[in-house]
Design an enzyme around this catalytic site. Structure first.
Site, PDB file in Angstrom:
ATOM      1  N   HIS A 138      10.717  -5.203  13.553  1.00  0.00           N
ATOM      2  CA  HIS A 138      11.041  -5.852  12.279  1.00  0.00           C
ATOM      3  C   HIS A 138      11.930  -7.062  12.465  1.00  0.00           C
ATOM      4  CE1 HIS A 138       9.316  -2.181  10.496  1.00  0.00           C
ATOM      5  NE2 HIS A 138       8.812  -3.105   9.709  1.00  0.00           N
ATOM      6  N   GLU A 144      -1.581   3.071   8.038  1.00  0.00           N
ATOM      7  CA  GLU A 144      -0.806   2.704   9.228  1.00  0.00           C
ATOM      8  C   GLU A 144      -0.421   3.928  10.062  1.00  0.00           C
ATOM      9  OE1 GLU A 144       2.748   0.618   8.028  1.00  0.00           O
ATOM     10  OE2 GLU A 144       3.132   1.980   6.376  1.00  0.00           O
ATOM     11  N   ASP A 151       2.205  -0.610  12.694  1.00  0.00           N
ATOM     12  CA  ASP A 151       2.510   0.814  12.826  1.00  0.00           C
ATOM     13  C   ASP A 151       1.309   1.609  13.306  1.00  0.00           C
ATOM     14  OD1 ASP A 151       5.255   1.320  12.238  1.00  0.00           O
ATOM     15  OD2 ASP A 151       4.853   0.546  10.237  1.00  0.00           O
ATOM     16  N   CYS A 177      -2.717  -6.408   7.085  1.00  0.00           N
ATOM     17  CA  CYS A 177      -1.489  -7.196   6.958  1.00  0.00           C
ATOM     18  C   CYS A 177      -0.530  -7.016   8.124  1.00  0.00           C
ATOM     19  CB  CYS A 177      -0.787  -6.893   5.642  1.00  0.00           C
ATOM     20  SG  CYS A 177      -0.338  -5.159   5.474  1.00  0.00           S
TER      21      CYS A 177
HETATM   22  C1  PEP Z   1       2.412  -2.765   9.611  1.00  0.00           C
HETATM   23  O1  PEP Z   1       2.889  -1.678   9.977  1.00  0.00           O
HETATM   24  O2  PEP Z   1       1.429  -3.305  10.154  1.00  0.00           O
HETATM   25  C2  PEP Z   1       3.022  -3.505   8.492  1.00  0.00           C
HETATM   26  C3  PEP Z   1       2.459  -4.590   8.015  1.00  0.00           C
HETATM   27  O3  PEP Z   1       4.200  -3.043   8.010  1.00  0.00           O
HETATM   28  P1  PEP Z   1       5.609  -3.255   8.728  1.00  0.00           P
HETATM   29  O4  PEP Z   1       5.423  -4.240   9.848  1.00  0.00           O
HETATM   30  O5  PEP Z   1       6.569  -3.770   7.721  1.00  0.00           O
HETATM   31  O6  PEP Z   1       5.938  -1.884   9.202  1.00  0.00           O
HETATM   32 MG    MG Z   2       4.290  -0.645   8.730  1.00  0.00          MG
END
Ligand code: PEP
Ligand code: MG
Length: 590
Positions: A194, A439, A463, A510
């Protein structure tokens, strides 16, 4: 050309930054038990008080600075911490321990803090549990002062400074938005951690997973961060600095050229339209998303609203404002707000109190929200109110779903809060969609059942890769094993897209993969029609889609799905992409 030293890591946020290093050590240092001779005990007590005075002064400076940069809420936290750092009761207990056990101050402090933390254990009161977090922070400050280590002072960074850290938690990374940090290097981290995602959102060049970068900074005056190649150059020669300055300008020029094509549709050469939406972490990215030609928002990471305001929770009205701002910015287009995905490595201590042994597999995402009904209620009510203002289409997206029951519960809650709002005289939204992130492998495997409960899927490959391959996405020791192109991950993605098509619901992707040039042909070929990615990557992906033919992409996807290893898939996709780009003028980092 020579330079003193080059370190290599993973380039995770493109661009080049040049500046003085600002070194921050966040990981706790080991504390040893020393036995002091009787004649050293008084000096040790003195050392404790001097360190406490230094820590208090540093905290007081931080409070003053926070007042002018990030506001009073932060300032008051540092003020409270200053009082705790010089608290006579705390210090006298440590002093007593030093004398009684002839121990060094670091160890005595650690012992006293452990006892105090034990007293907080099991307390149900949220306020008291938050004090536990404060105590941990203050203890870390005191240990730093005793060990002669600098405290993180991000807001004070000189203009263009390069933040160099062993590890940097997301809660600290978001402070970068109010500072003047030009680049970012860390020992920990992976391509989808993150903190990396925040660096990208802020457009800060970043390299992570650089072993021993903190000690390498000793006496360093200047650092170059090459976020393309993953290089960190310590004390470069002046001529090399010139070369990098030219490269930085060239990159900016290229970005400007790409932005000029943002209005063109992302349609393949054989006429298949692809929607490109933006991932937004902080509201100030809205203009960048608009400039990149985003057709809406595919992922708004709402937990950052919480992390920015922490420890004060954003109230219902403040959240309505934030979501409305997004809806107003993208009228008539989908705006996908993901409900709080806190927990894991994203600040949840305020909510949880006690740390978990394995937080990434613990109370994270929807699990945490369902355990904190009041907290979740505020967000769901705010979302319903924002959606009813009649601007655009709000899509509520729930993270970390692994069970059908979780979605059903969220739906029940939405209906209940809708009723509540109606009874209070609020209008209800005419249109609203509810969807889930796919995910977790279990969600991908039961996608057929989940599809009956929702209006859309969003595949979160960051994830999905982590949980499918059992590889922590932020752990530099296993970053080699973190492979989104692993055949197991590709198969799950393929399956989810197919299920969504059969069920006639929207499916988007995403995760960071959506912005990876290698992934674009294979994803389009698997039938994906909606990508959501960070704003800076929109122009390149648009250019790529416009160079692709769907027929060709399908052939690439079919072949990729037959391969046995991540390496084979990556090599194959690289070869295909190079052939495709041979006639397209777009320079892409491969
Ligand atoms: C993901 O897990 O791909 C996602 C878009 O969510 P985050 O990166 O915020 O966990
Ligand atoms: Mg995620």
């Amino acid at each position: 050309m020579s330079y003193s030293r080059m370190l290599v890591g993973l380039g995770v946020s493109p661009g080049i930054a040049i500046g003085p290093p600002l070194v921050v050590e966040n990981r706790p240092q080991p504390v040893l038990r020393l036995f002091l001779s009787p004649d050293r005990v008084e000096a040790e007590v003195q050392r404790l008080h001097e360190a406490a005075a230094r820590a208090a002064m540093a905290l007081s400076d931080l409070a003053a600075q926070a007042r002018t940069t990030v506001g009073h809420e932060y300032a008051s936290i540092f003020e409270a911490h200053r009082l705790m750092a010089e608290d006579p009761t705390l210090l006298s207990q440590v002093e007593e321990r030093i004398r009684r056990e002839s121990a060094n101050a670091e160890w005595a402090l650690q012992e006293v803090i452990q006892v105090m933390l034990g007293q907080f254990e099991g307390l149900g009161d949220v306020y008291l549990r938050e004090r536990r977090t404060d105590l941990l922070d203050v203890a870390a400050q005191l240990q730093r002062a005793l060990q002669g280590r600098a405290s993180p002072r991000l807001g004070e960074a000189p203009d263009g400074a390069i933040l160099v850290a062993d590890d940097i938690p997301p809660s600290q990374a978001i402070q970068l938005s109010s500072g003047s940090v030009g680049g970012f290097v860390s020992e920990a981290g992976g391509i989808t951690s993150h903190t990396t995602i925040i660096a990208k959102s802020l457009g800060i060049p970043a390299v992570v997973g650089v072993a021993q970068v903190v000690p390498a900074m000793e006496r360093a005056a200047m650092v170059i961060v090459d976020g393309f190649e993953g290089h960190v150059i310590v004390d470069p020669e002046p001529a090399l600095v010139q070369v990098y300055r030219l490269r930085a300008e060239e990159y900016q020029q290229r970005q400007r050229e790409l932005l000029a094509t943002a209005h063109l549709p992302a349609t393949t050469v054989d006429g298949r339209p692809v929607e490109l939406l933006a991932n937004i972490d902080l509201l100030h990215e809205i203009p960048a998303a608009k400039a990149g030609g985003a057709g809406g928002v595919g992922l708004f990471r709402s937990e950052f609203l919480f992390m920015q305001a922490s420890p004060v929770l954003p109230d219902e009205d403040q959240q309505v404002e934030a979501y409305s701002q997004l809806l107003e910015a993208f009228p008539g287009q989908p705006v996908t707000v993901r409900t709080y995905d806190l927990g894991g490595k994203k600040l949840a201590r305020e909510l949880l109190g006690n740390p978990e042994d394995n937080p990434v597999l613990g109370l994270r995402g929807v699990r945490l929200c369902l355990r904190k009904p009041e907290f979740f209620r505020t967000q769901l009510r705010a979302l319903l109110r924002a959606a009813s203002r009649g601007q655009g289409l709000l899509r509520i997206m729930v993270p970390l779903i692994g069970h059908v029951e979780e979605v059903k519960t969220v739906r029940v809650l939405l209906a209940r809060y809708g009723e509540e709002l109606r009874a209070e005289g609020h209008p209800l939204p005419d249109r609203l969609q509810v969807g889930v992130m796919i995910e977790v492998p279990s969600a991908a495997l039961i996608a057929k059942h989940l599809a009956k409960e929702v209006d859309f899927f969003a595949i979160g490959t960051n994830d999905l890769t982590q949980y499918t391959l059992a590889v922590d996405r932020a752990n530099e020791y296993v970053s080699e094993l973190y492979r989104p192109f692993h055949p197991a991950v590709l198969r799950l993605i393929h399956r989810v897209i197919a299920v969504a098509h059969d069920a006639q619901i929207t499916v988007s992707l995403c995760g960071e993969m959506a912005a990876d040039p290698l992934a674009v042909p294979v994803l389009v070929g698997m039938g994906l029609r909606e990508f959501s990615l960070h704003p800076a990557a929109l122009p390149v992906v648009r250019r790529l889609v416009r160079a692709l033919s769907f027929r060709e992409a399908r052939r690439i996807a079919n072949r990729a799905l037959e391969l046995a290893t991540a390496k084979e898939v990556e090599e194959y996709l690289l070869e295909q992409l190079s052939a495709l780009l041979a006639h397209v003028k777009v320079r892409i980092r491969l």
